[in-house]
Design a protein around this motif. Structure first.
Motif, PDB file in Angstrom:
ATOM      1  N   GLY A   1       0.799  -1.208   0.000  1.00  0.00           N
ATOM      2  CA  GLY A   1       0.000   0.000   0.000  1.00  0.00           C
ATOM      3  C   GLY A   1       0.839   1.269   0.000  1.00  0.00           C
ATOM      4  O   GLY A   1       2.064   1.226   0.111  1.00  0.00           O
ATOM      5  N   LEU A   2       0.169   2.369  -0.140  1.00  0.00           N
ATOM      6  CA  LEU A   2       0.807   3.687  -0.151  1.00  0.00           C
ATOM      7  C   LEU A   2       0.185   4.515   0.953  1.00  0.00           C
ATOM      8  O   LEU A   2      -1.011   4.809   0.918  1.00  0.00           O
ATOM      9  CB  LEU A   2       0.594   4.361  -1.515  1.00  0.00           C
ATOM     10  CG  LEU A   2       1.276   5.710  -1.737  1.00  0.00           C
ATOM     11  CD1 LEU A   2       2.794   5.534  -1.833  1.00  0.00           C
ATOM     12  CD2 LEU A   2       0.745   6.376  -3.013  1.00  0.00           C
ATOM     13  N   SER A   3       0.983   4.873   1.952  1.00  0.00           N
ATOM     14  CA  SER A   3       0.444   5.667   3.061  1.00  0.00           C
ATOM     15  C   SER A   3       0.213   7.105   2.609  1.00  0.00           C
ATOM     16  O   SER A   3       0.797   7.561   1.623  1.00  0.00           O
ATOM     17  CB  SER A   3       1.400   5.645   4.249  1.00  0.00           C
ATOM     18  OG  SER A   3       2.579   6.375   3.943  1.00  0.00           O
ATOM     19  N   ILE A   4      -0.619   7.811   3.344  1.00  0.00           N
ATOM     20  CA  ILE A   4      -0.910   9.210   3.009  1.00  0.00           C
ATOM     21  C   ILE A   4       0.368  10.040   3.088  1.00  0.00           C
ATOM     22  O   ILE A   4       0.652  10.849   2.194  1.00  0.00           O
ATOM     23  CB  ILE A   4      -1.984   9.785   3.956  1.00  0.00           C
ATOM     24  CG1 ILE A   4      -3.322   9.072   3.739  1.00  0.00           C
ATOM     25  CG2 ILE A   4      -2.151  11.284   3.732  1.00  0.00           C
ATOM     26  CD1 ILE A   4      -4.433   9.537   4.654  1.00  0.00           C
ATOM     27  N   THR A   5       1.164   9.838   4.138  1.00  0.00           N
ATOM     28  CA  THR A   5       2.393  10.624   4.275  1.00  0.00           C
ATOM     29  C   THR A   5       3.374  10.310   3.150  1.00  0.00           C
ATOM     30  O   THR A   5       4.055  11.206   2.650  1.00  0.00           O
ATOM     31  CB  THR A   5       3.057  10.350   5.636  1.00  0.00           C
ATOM     32  OG1 THR A   5       3.250   8.934   5.793  1.00  0.00           O
ATOM     33  CG2 THR A   5       2.204  10.860   6.775  1.00  0.00           C
ATOM     34  N   GLU A   6       3.427   9.041   2.740  1.00  0.00           N
ATOM     35  CA  GLU A   6       4.303   8.659   1.634  1.00  0.00           C
ATOM     36  C   GLU A   6       3.809   9.289   0.331  1.00  0.00           C
ATOM     37  O   GLU A   6       4.604   9.752  -0.495  1.00  0.00           O
ATOM     38  CB  GLU A   6       4.324   7.131   1.500  1.00  0.00           C
ATOM     39  CG  GLU A   6       5.221   6.603   0.400  1.00  0.00           C
ATOM     40  CD  GLU A   6       6.691   6.644   0.733  1.00  0.00           C
ATOM     41  OE1 GLU A   6       7.499   6.320  -0.151  1.00  0.00           O
ATOM     42  OE2 GLU A   6       7.044   7.012   1.871  1.00  0.00           O
ATOM     43  N   ALA A   7       2.494   9.316   0.141  1.00  0.00           N
ATOM     44  CA  ALA A   7       1.918   9.917  -1.062  1.00  0.00           C
ATOM     45  C   ALA A   7       2.249  11.401  -1.139  1.00  0.00           C
ATOM     46  O   ALA A   7       2.580  11.930  -2.206  1.00  0.00           O
ATOM     47  CB  ALA A   7       0.410   9.707  -1.092  1.00  0.00           C
ATOM     48  N   VAL A   8       2.184  12.093  -0.002  1.00  0.00           N
ATOM     49  CA  VAL A   8       2.537  13.521   0.036  1.00  0.00           C
ATOM     50  C   VAL A   8       4.003  13.709  -0.325  1.00  0.00           C
ATOM     51  O   VAL A   8       4.360  14.568  -1.141  1.00  0.00           O
ATOM     52  CB  VAL A   8       2.242  14.115   1.431  1.00  0.00           C
ATOM     53  CG1 VAL A   8       2.820  15.528   1.543  1.00  0.00           C
ATOM     54  CG2 VAL A   8       0.741  14.148   1.686  1.00  0.00           C
ATOM     55  N   ALA A   9       4.873  12.895   0.288  1.00  0.00           N
ATOM     56  CA  ALA A   9       6.317  13.033   0.060  1.00  0.00           C
ATOM     57  C   ALA A   9       6.702  12.722  -1.376  1.00  0.00           C
ATOM     58  O   ALA A   9       7.675  13.273  -1.901  1.00  0.00           O
ATOM     59  CB  ALA A   9       7.073  12.100   1.007  1.00  0.00           C
ATOM     60  N   ARG A  10       5.930  11.857  -2.048  1.00  0.00           N
ATOM     61  CA  ARG A  10       6.303  11.437  -3.401  1.00  0.00           C
ATOM     62  C   ARG A  10       5.601  12.220  -4.493  1.00  0.00           C
ATOM     63  O   ARG A  10       5.890  12.023  -5.681  1.00  0.00           O
ATOM     64  CB  ARG A  10       6.028   9.937  -3.567  1.00  0.00           C
ATOM     65  CG  ARG A  10       6.958   9.076  -2.724  1.00  0.00           C
ATOM     66  CD  ARG A  10       6.606   7.619  -2.789  1.00  0.00           C
ATOM     67  NE  ARG A  10       6.767   7.063  -4.119  1.00  0.00           N
ATOM     68  CZ  ARG A  10       6.517   5.794  -4.430  1.00  0.00           C
ATOM     69  NH1 ARG A  10       6.104   4.960  -3.496  1.00  0.00           N
ATOM     70  NH2 ARG A  10       6.673   5.360  -5.667  1.00  0.00           N
ATOM     71  N   THR A  11       4.671  13.087  -4.111  1.00  0.00           N
ATOM     72  CA  THR A  11       3.974  13.892  -5.120  1.00  0.00           C
ATOM     73  C   THR A  11       4.095  15.389  -4.874  1.00  0.00           C
ATOM     74  O   THR A  11       4.066  16.178  -5.814  1.00  0.00           O
ATOM     75  CB  THR A  11       2.467  13.545  -5.159  1.00  0.00           C
ATOM     76  OG1 THR A  11       1.881  13.846  -3.879  1.00  0.00           O
ATOM     77  CG2 THR A  11       2.252  12.069  -5.489  1.00  0.00           C
ATOM     78  N   GLY A  12       4.183  15.778  -3.585  1.00  0.00           N
ATOM     79  CA  GLY A  12       4.171  17.201  -3.257  1.00  0.00           C
ATOM     80  C   GLY A  12       2.772  17.754  -3.154  1.00  0.00           C
ATOM     81  O   GLY A  12       2.583  18.947  -2.895  1.00  0.00           O
ATOM     82  N   TRP A  13       1.762  16.903  -3.324  1.00  0.00           N
ATOM     83  CA  TRP A  13       0.370  17.355  -3.220  1.00  0.00           C
ATOM     84  C   TRP A  13      -0.049  17.386  -1.762  1.00  0.00           C
ATOM     85  O   TRP A  13       0.451  16.638  -0.930  1.00  0.00           O
ATOM     86  CB  TRP A  13      -0.565  16.433  -3.995  1.00  0.00           C
ATOM     87  CG  TRP A  13      -0.190  16.274  -5.433  1.00  0.00           C
ATOM     88  CD1 TRP A  13       0.529  17.138  -6.208  1.00  0.00           C
ATOM     89  CD2 TRP A  13      -0.482  15.147  -6.275  1.00  0.00           C
ATOM     90  NE1 TRP A  13       0.696  16.645  -7.468  1.00  0.00           N
ATOM     91  CE2 TRP A  13       0.081  15.422  -7.554  1.00  0.00           C
ATOM     92  CE3 TRP A  13      -1.172  13.956  -6.083  1.00  0.00           C
ATOM     93  CZ2 TRP A  13      -0.018  14.538  -8.620  1.00  0.00           C
ATOM     94  CZ3 TRP A  13      -1.280  13.070  -7.149  1.00  0.00           C
ATOM     95  CH2 TRP A  13      -0.711  13.361  -8.403  1.00  0.00           C
ATOM     96  N   ARG A  14      -1.004  18.246  -1.481  1.00  0.00           N
ATOM     97  CA  ARG A  14      -1.521  18.335  -0.114  1.00  0.00           C
ATOM     98  C   ARG A  14      -2.341  17.088   0.227  1.00  0.00           C
ATOM     99  O   ARG A  14      -2.915  16.431  -0.639  1.00  0.00           O
ATOM    100  CB  ARG A  14      -2.395  19.574   0.038  1.00  0.00           C
ATOM    101  CG  ARG A  14      -1.620  20.883   0.007  1.00  0.00           C
ATOM    102  CD  ARG A  14      -2.563  22.062   0.101  1.00  0.00           C
ATOM    103  NE  ARG A  14      -3.524  22.061  -0.989  1.00  0.00           N
ATOM    104  CZ  ARG A  14      -4.790  22.432  -0.889  1.00  0.00           C
ATOM    105  NH1 ARG A  14      -5.280  22.817   0.267  1.00  0.00           N
ATOM    106  NH2 ARG A  14      -5.593  22.410  -1.937  1.00  0.00           N
ATOM    107  N   MET A  15      -2.384  16.780   1.514  1.00  0.00           N
ATOM    108  CA  MET A  15      -3.099  15.597   1.985  1.00  0.00           C
ATOM    109  C   MET A  15      -4.562  15.619   1.548  1.00  0.00           C
ATOM    110  O   MET A  15      -5.123  14.601   1.128  1.00  0.00           O
ATOM    111  CB  MET A  15      -3.007  15.520   3.511  1.00  0.00           C
ATOM    112  CG  MET A  15      -3.534  14.232   4.103  1.00  0.00           C
ATOM    113  SD  MET A  15      -3.394  14.212   5.908  1.00  0.00           S
ATOM    114  CE  MET A  15      -1.612  14.266   6.096  1.00  0.00           C
TER     115      MET A  15
END
Length: 636
Positions: free
Chosen positions: A404-418
């Motif tokens: 899976g992809l955690s929310i914090t990981e998704a933010v760090a890997r995209t730069g998009w807001r939560m």
């Protein structure tokens, strides 16, 4: 008030700094050496406010860059955050080498708006000016600065910084072109690439930069990348004036607490703490200029992005080299870590001689350690480079599998807001949210299927075992996030496809399956210990007389132990539960006579030898039936 960053570009001595001064009244050359030598060495800054047709004020921040070929690295530190470019070409010299290189850099950085400025128009006659205009039009044909662009007309203005001719025309064109520039996102996560660090008397440490995203205000706390240093904003200036806050697209100066000038440098970046991570490896889409030499796999290059600079090794995916004018996916292995996000543009220059050869865009800032199939992985990168936000999230979550992809990981890997990420995921029926982890639905289905399959295999291989321990089952799914495993396990349990008995997991309706000789052996073992009372036989002697082999005999014993028919109180002694229950009752009766007993009295009471007495007393201690006090026991 709309804020737009304007960068200059062009050959040395074509009048970039003089043009900025004619527009703003500010001399962007701040270094003593620059004034002495009459050339721009480092990036300089100026600002100008102009009225817009709707009554709004346009705030322009100018980044003036050096034109000399030896200072292109300084030029690159200034153009990373610009919104539009003034391509400056002297009418008395026309197109020169740095005109071409600076223009190539602007194209590689995906600058989409600009104005071509023919400076020193007073130094040539009208006929020469028209010839130069024609040459420049040919040079720019098909580019973002072409006057024939269908996207938006890009003007060409002739000016004289000496006489002021054309300056008002240029200001009008700046208002028009700047009005077409999309505003940077002030609601995005803050990133400020640092381009200057200095100490100001009475304030302390000050850094400046072009705020590429987000909003900064006093008392905000940030992390310095890549060092990890934490700093606090004591004061904010925008275009040289104190302000309550700075928003994306503005030239920003910050008075910082928590770091000295020795701990900060050009190339570092400010961002919210514990949100991103610096990386020394990034996957990119790389393009070479048509004039560049072929770039071989594992070649070393000079790498520039925003204000950072380092050496990088280019590892191509599925290719041995990239030819002039070609595009390829590659991994850049940087000598110094940097904060880079997908969508960030970069420039590469040959290692030697140092000339601009290409550039591109970051696609992935957390690449896998190993890529099994370079061609297949390149397809994944292509998806990331071409898809919408929703498509990119889908691809990332899919690639993450059952981990899976955690929310914090998704933010760090995209730069998009939560909030953006959660909103995109909520709209996708293919993505399931498990706590703070996003999982692709087919990956969940596979975990569910594999969990049931693992138990089926266990039962086939262990017919004499009541079930698998939950911890052992979890160990079979090391690539699955713990939260995801728990969610799937509970779902399958609620669907009554599996059962949980204590810590044992089994398929619903499945228990121990025994053959006739195994059932008989189980009865013999149980009977042998039940009849022995506390004077139990050696386990190996009991097993030796069975018809089943040693392995199956041991499994039957394990089954009896798990069912708690037999209890093992030491490495060598096994007792029947009825015998131990009877012992507990006798201890309760003895307590009424005397709450204290020693080993001798215990032996008389039970009729066992010391071989059995000591382990049995230690068992009673563990069960809190007795408590040892010196050489005696107190019956509780």
């Amino acid at each position: 008030m709309k804020s737009v960053i304007v960068g200059t570009a062009g050959h040395i001595d074509h009048g970039k700094t003089a043009l900025v001064k004619a527009l703003t009244g500010i001399d962007a050359d701040r270094l003593e050496e620059e004034k002495r030598r009459g050339i721009t060495i480092d990036i300089g800054f100026a600002n100008l406010e102009l009225p817009m047709p709707g009554g709004e004020t346009l705030r322009l921040g100018f980044v003036d860059v050096p034109g000399h070929e030896r200072f292109v690295r300084n030029m690159l530190a200034g153009v990373g955050g610009i919104d539009l470019v003034l391509l400056v070409i002297a009418a008395d010299e026309s197109i020169k080498p740095q005109t071409r290189e600076h223009f190539d850099i602007c194209r590689l950085l995906a600058v989409r708006r600009g104005i071509t400025v023919l400076t020193k128009s007073d130094a040539v006659d009208q006929e020469t000016l028209e010839v130069v205009r024609t040459e420049v039009q040919d040079f720019l044909r098909g580019s973002f600065l072409s006057q024939a662009s269908l996207d938006a007309p890009n003007p060409m203005v002739a000016v004289s910084s000496l006489t002021g001719a054309g300056i008002d025309d240029l200001k009008r064109e700046l208002v028009k072109v700047a009005g077409e520039v999309a505003a940077k996102d002030s609601n995005a996560i803050v990133r400020l690439p640092i381009d200057r660090v200095f100490t100001m008397k009475g304030f302390g440490t000050v850094v400046t930069g072009t705020l590429v995203s987000g909003t900064i205000q006093k008392e905000d706390e940030f992390e310095v990348f890549p060092t990890g240093k934490r700093v606090r904003v004591r004061g904010v200036q925008v275009h040289g004036k104190s302000a309550e806050r700075a928003v994306a697209g503005q030239r920003t100066a910050l008075n910082l607490a928590g770091a000295t000038t020795e701990e900060l440098a050009r190339g570092m970046m400010l961002a919210p703490a514990a949100t991103f991570r610096a990386s020394s490896r990034v996957d990119v889409e790389l393009s070479l200029l048509a004039s560049a030499k072929p770039l071989k796999d594992r070649a070393r290059v000079h790498f520039y992005s925003y204000t950072s600079e380092s050496i990088a090794t280019v590892v191509l995916y599925g290719k041995k080299q990239v030819g002039p004018g070609e595009t390829a996916f590659a991994q850049l292995r940087l000598s110094e870590p940097a904060l880079l996000l997908p969508g960030d543009r970069f420039i590469i220059r040959q290692f030697s001689p140092v000339i601009t050869s290409g550039g591109g865009v970051v696609v992935e800032n957390t690449p896998p350690k190993k890529v099994k199939d370079a061609t297949d992985y390149a397809r994944f990168l292509k998806t990331l480079s071409e898809e919408s936000q929703a498509g990119i999230l889908r691809a990332r979550v899919s690639a993450s599998g059952a981990k899976g992809l955690s929310i914090t990981e998704a933010v760090a890997r995209t730069g998009w807001r939560m909030q953006e990420i959660v909103s995109r995921v909520s709209a996708s029926p293919e993505i399931v949210r498990v706590g703070d982890i996003f999982v692709f639905k087919p990956a969940l289905d596979l975990v569910r299927k594999d969990l049931v399959s693992a138990l089926e295999t266990f039962h086939k291989r262990n017919p004499l075992v009541a079930g698998m321990s939950k911890e052992e089952l979890r160990g079979r799914f090391s690539e699955v996030a713990p939260e995801v495993f728990e969610a799937v396990f509970n779902e399958v349990l609620q669907a009554k496809k599996i059962e949980l008995a204590g810590e044992l997991v089994r398929l619903a309706g499945r228990g121990v399956v025994m053959k006739d000789e195994e059932t008989e052996s189980k009865k013999i073992i149980e009977s042998a210990f039940a009849n022995a009372g506390l004077k139990v036989p050696a386990l190996k002697d009991v097993l030796a007389g069975l018809k089943v082999d040693k392995v199956r005999a041991q499994k039957i014993v394990t089954l009896l132990l798990r069912e708690k028919v037999l209890l093992k109180i030491s490495d060598d002694l096994v007792f029947h539960r009825d015998a131990l229950m009877d012992l507990r009752k006798r201890m309760a009766l003895e307590k009424a006579k005397s709450p204290r007993l020693d080993v001798a009295r215990f032996k008389d009471l039970t009729g066992v030898t010391r071989k059995y007495a000591i382990p049995l007393l230690e068992y009673l201690d563990r069960e809190h039936v007795t408590r040892r006090v010196g050489d005696e026991r107190v019956i509780l």
